[in-house]
Design an enzyme around this catalytic site. Structure first.
Site, PDB file in Angstrom:
ATOM      1  N   ASP A 143      -2.865 -13.109  -0.080  1.00  0.00           N
ATOM      2  CA  ASP A 143      -3.199 -11.982   0.771  1.00  0.00           C
ATOM      3  C   ASP A 143      -2.524 -12.283   2.115  1.00  0.00           C
ATOM      4  OD1 ASP A 143      -6.227 -10.016   1.214  1.00  0.00           O
ATOM      5  OD2 ASP A 143      -4.199  -9.759   1.987  1.00  0.00           O
TER       6      ASP A 143
HETATM    7  C1  GLC Z   1      -4.924  -6.811   3.690  1.00  0.00           C
HETATM    8  C2  GLC Z   1      -5.720  -6.656   2.415  1.00  0.00           C
HETATM    9  C3  GLC Z   1      -4.865  -6.538   1.188  1.00  0.00           C
HETATM   10  C4  GLC Z   1      -3.599  -5.795   1.539  1.00  0.00           C
HETATM   11  C5  GLC Z   1      -2.796  -6.708   2.459  1.00  0.00           C
HETATM   12  C6  GLC Z   1      -1.509  -6.053   2.947  1.00  0.00           C
HETATM   13  O1  GLC Z   1      -5.544  -7.677   4.559  1.00  0.00           O
HETATM   14  O2  GLC Z   1      -6.756  -7.606   2.171  1.00  0.00           O
HETATM   15  O3  GLC Z   1      -5.627  -5.836   0.186  1.00  0.00           O
HETATM   16  O4  GLC Z   1      -2.854  -5.478   0.367  1.00  0.00           O
HETATM   17  O5  GLC Z   1      -3.553  -7.154   3.569  1.00  0.00           O
HETATM   18  O6  GLC Z   1      -1.794  -4.988   3.784  1.00  0.00           O
END
Ligand code: GLC
Length: 731
Positions: free
Chosen positions: A251
């Site tokens: 993430d």
């Molecule tokens: C965010 C989310 C994830 C998302 C990523 C990119 O913090 O937790 O679901 O795809 O960052 O935006």
């Protein structure tokens, strides 16, 4: 590494007629050490660099689960402000789950895949499949409810839909990311059965059945290790037991350690909050470690092999498909999901549907009726080509046959303050009429409007604003905010035909439930949501949504909150470091499994949803073909066509281990004309009778007596079919 000849069509790895793995090996053999390192981490917010020397372009990743997000960055979280990235805003995933229709999930995925192609995106960061452990998780709206079987079926279809366009899906957030409160710091402790039977099945199905091409690590820790580089979850379960051959991506800012990232299966580091991409954990530090011999070079080759495989699959290398953006057919899919995902919770004296010809007038109350929700909620936001509000839908449908009187009743201050509010130009005083007016005055005006009208429809919402239905924080309670409960109570006191429509991404308390005529749960139903709501209110569409999560009467009834012990939710800060211990004390007893065992009656049970017609069940039985098939007959005994979701719950009479009273193991949705009868056949999953034996580390079923409970919800069982399983053993 065997030398690859240049094939007739030119460089071997470019030859799409060659086996994928041979092309991967060939290209891997041509990369320099630095080019390999570069492929394991980001070079902007949402790209990796490709291999410029070989003419291989960057790979693009993009959110999200209900459409292709507008461009962000490239090196910060600001919106890029492009004019060509408006997109289809599909209903959020809990709406999709509430359709109980895997075919629609496939269509949802195909829309995302087609639009991703057009927008030049190779990896779509969704679906999120985290199980609803608490009703107040800020991201419940992005996930598919409390049950692993329903979530698995919908996720598998959605992923197949996305990947049918040669765009990668990304199943997330692996794993046990079931709250937003301190999501970067909670350290989850969970027993093995809950892990295997509740929290992992949707990820397992995504890998084994849908062959998902990427998976995203969660922010939190599990048993002391970060999920983005967790030896047991990633190396042993995801890549070991399940044989995942895709890319495990962090993430954004979920990576925290070079050695763990190197050795515990992280293949792609994204979003680490460092200015310089060379400071990423899988950049210079990793290269140095490899050169010093701290990490085997095989770790790098495996990461790169997986990234190259993904780049071939998604045509980063090769000729990607054309794709289509904002097609009317895509908007039609959004409409269908909204129509099938909206749940009719209550309909006293069959107050709904409304009759447009004889209605006279209607008081439409609530800021939510004027609001557009697409570009809110966090990373799943969408810059929608358009979004029909509920008021738009009602105005379009009225066509002069009835008068619409709007009164805000309450204002979601964040919308006003944010200055992004879409102020609909609406009759009888618009939202702007409410700005600058006190809460008390707003409520008085709404009550007065309701008193005069023949019907009052209140649009209430928990909204996609901070500490409500939004990423990054949890709700603080399960009640509706902004005094909406009082508004609903006062309006229903002056108008017995008060209908409540809820734009909420999760359960809410309803202290007024016995004072209103009807309740529709609309979730966040996408760009066509307002039209779908109006169509259901006026009977052009017969509602067929069913709850993918239980609605408890009070937050304290729910398993994560029942003890009141903060160790069970939201977690307790450790003295030794900045992390929070969080214990999933309820184990496998999540959702209806808990309410059934504890005999706590929910406000509305898992699987519940009403129709404008009625269905009767008969002749339940089970036949043993290559798989067990649960059969029965269902008849539409009402006077209008409609859809029924037939659900099968398995009850184990004498388990040797603790088991829930019943578990969903099959379902199907059928459409029937008035008077029509159809035969239902629901094949059962091979694990339908099994539980995870935490001592043997395998799924196991035990011979013995079971009952197959066939019903319209988890608490509306219509038929019970006894079944004796003659052979036990591991599966
Ligand atoms: C965010 C989310 C994830 C998302 C990523 C990119 O913090 O937790 O679901 O795809 O960052 O935006």
């Amino acid at each position: 590494m065997k030398p690859f000849p240049t094939s007739a069509s030119g460089t071997f790895y470019l030859d799409e007629t060659q086996p994928l793995e041979d092309r991967v090996d060939d290209l891997l053999s041509r990369l320099t050490f630095d080019e390999k390192i570069a492929l394991t981490h980001a070079d902007s917010k949402f790209t990796t660099p490709g291999v410029p020397r070989l003419g291989i372009p960057p790979m693009w990743l993009s959110d999200g689960p209900n459409g292709v997000r507008e461009d962000i960055g490239p090196h910060d979280w600001k919106r890029a402000g492009r004019s060509d990235d408006y997109a289809t805003y599909l209903p959020v995933l809990i709406t999709l789950a509430a359709t109980w229709n895997p075919e629609l999930a496939k269509g949802h995925g195909e829309v995302i895949g087609a639009e991703a192609l057009k927008r030049g995106k190779h990896v779509m960061l969704g679906p999120g499949v985290n199980i609803q452990r608490t009703p107040i998780n800020g991201r419940n709206f992005e996930y598919m409810g409390e049950d692993p079987w329903l979530t698995s079926r919908m996720a598998v279809s959605l992923i197949k839909g996305i990947q049918s366009k040669e765009v990668a899906a990304c199943v997330k957030h692996f794993a046990l990311n079931n709250q937003e409160w301190e999501r970067h710091k909670v350290d989850v402790a969970v027993d093995e059965r809950a892990l295997r039977e509740i929290y992992l099945p949707a990820f397992e199905a995504a890998v084994k059945e849908a062959k998902v091409w990427t998976a995203m690590g969660a922010y939190n820790r599990v048993h002391g290790q970060w999920c983005c580089h967790n030896e047991r979850l990633v190396n042993r379960i995801l890549k070991g037991e399940w044989d995942f051959d895709g890319v495990y991506v962090s993430d954004w800012a979920g990576t925290h350690d070079t050695a763990q990232a190197a050795l515990h299966g992280l293949d792609l580091e994204m979003g680490t909050p460092f200015e310089n991409y060379d400071d990423y954990y899988l950049a210079k530090a990793y290269a140095d470690g490899l050169e010093k011999g701290d990490f085997p070079i095989e770790t790098l080759d495996d990461k790169v092999r997986r990234n190259l495989r993904l780049m071939f699959r998604t045509k980063v290398i090769g000729r990607p498909g054309e794709g289509v953006l904002n097609a009317e057919a895509h908007q039609a899919v959004a409409r269908k999901i909204a129509e099938e995902g909206i749940v009719l919770l209550r309909n006293r004296d069959e107050r709904l549907p409304l009759a447009a010809e004889t209605l006279g007038d209607i008081a439409v109350i609530g800021d939510a009726a004027t609001q557009r929700f697409a570009r809110r909620g966090g990373s799943s936001e969408i810059k929608a080509l358009y979004e029909k509000t509920a008021l738009d839908g009602l105005m379009d449908l009225s066509r002069g046959r009835f008068d619409v009187h709007f009164s805000p009743g309450y204002l979601v201050r964040e919308w006003t303050d944010a200055g992004e509010a879409d102020v609909a130009g609406i009759v009888q005083g618009g939202r702007e009429a409410g700005v600058g007016v006190s809460e008390a005055a707003l409520m008085e005006r709404a009550v007065a409007a309701a008193r005069e009208a023949s019907v009052a429809v209140i649009f209430a919402t928990s909204s996609k604003v901070g500490f409500q239905d939004t990423e990054g924080g949890d709700r603080k309670e399960m009640r509706l905010p902004w005094n909406q409960d009082e508004l609903i109570a006062r309006v229903s006191a002056v108008n017995p035909k008060t209908i409540v429509v809820l734009y909420c991404g999760a359960p809410v308390e309803m202290p007024w439930i016995d004072d209103v005529a009807a309740v529709l749960h609309a979730w966040y139903p996408g760009m066509e949501g307002g039209a779908a709501i109006a169509s259901i209110l006026f009977g052009l569409v017969n509602p067929s949504g069913r709850l993918p999560c239980s609605f408890p009467k009070r937050l304290e009834d729910s398993p994560a909150h029942h003890s009141g012990d903060p160790l069970h939710y939201p977690g307790i800060k450790r003295k030794a470091d900045e992390f929070f211990d969080l214990q999933y004390v309820e184990g496998i007893y999540v959702g209806y499994r808990w309410y059934d065992r504890e005999q706590i009656p929910p406000l509305f049970p898992f699987g519940h949803g009403l129709s404008y017609t009625r269905f009767e069940y008969a002749n339940g039985n089970v036949i043993d073909e290559d798989r067990l098939v649960v059969c029965c007959e269902v008849t539409n005994v009402g006077d209008r066509a409609g859809a029924e979701v037939v659900q099968v719950y398995v009850h184990d009479h004498q388990p040797s281990v603790d088991r829930p009273p019943q578990e969903l193991k099959g379902f199907t949705k059928v459409w029937l004309e008035p008077g029509e009868t159809t035969e239902i056949r629901i094949p059962l999953d091979p694990r339908a009778f099994a539980f995870f034996d935490e001592f043997l580390g395998v799924w196991r079923q035990e011979a013995g007596a079971f009952t197959l409970r066939i019903g319209a919800s988890s608490r509306d069982i219509r038929l019970e079919v006894p079944y004796v399983l003659h052979s036990g053993g591991s599966l």
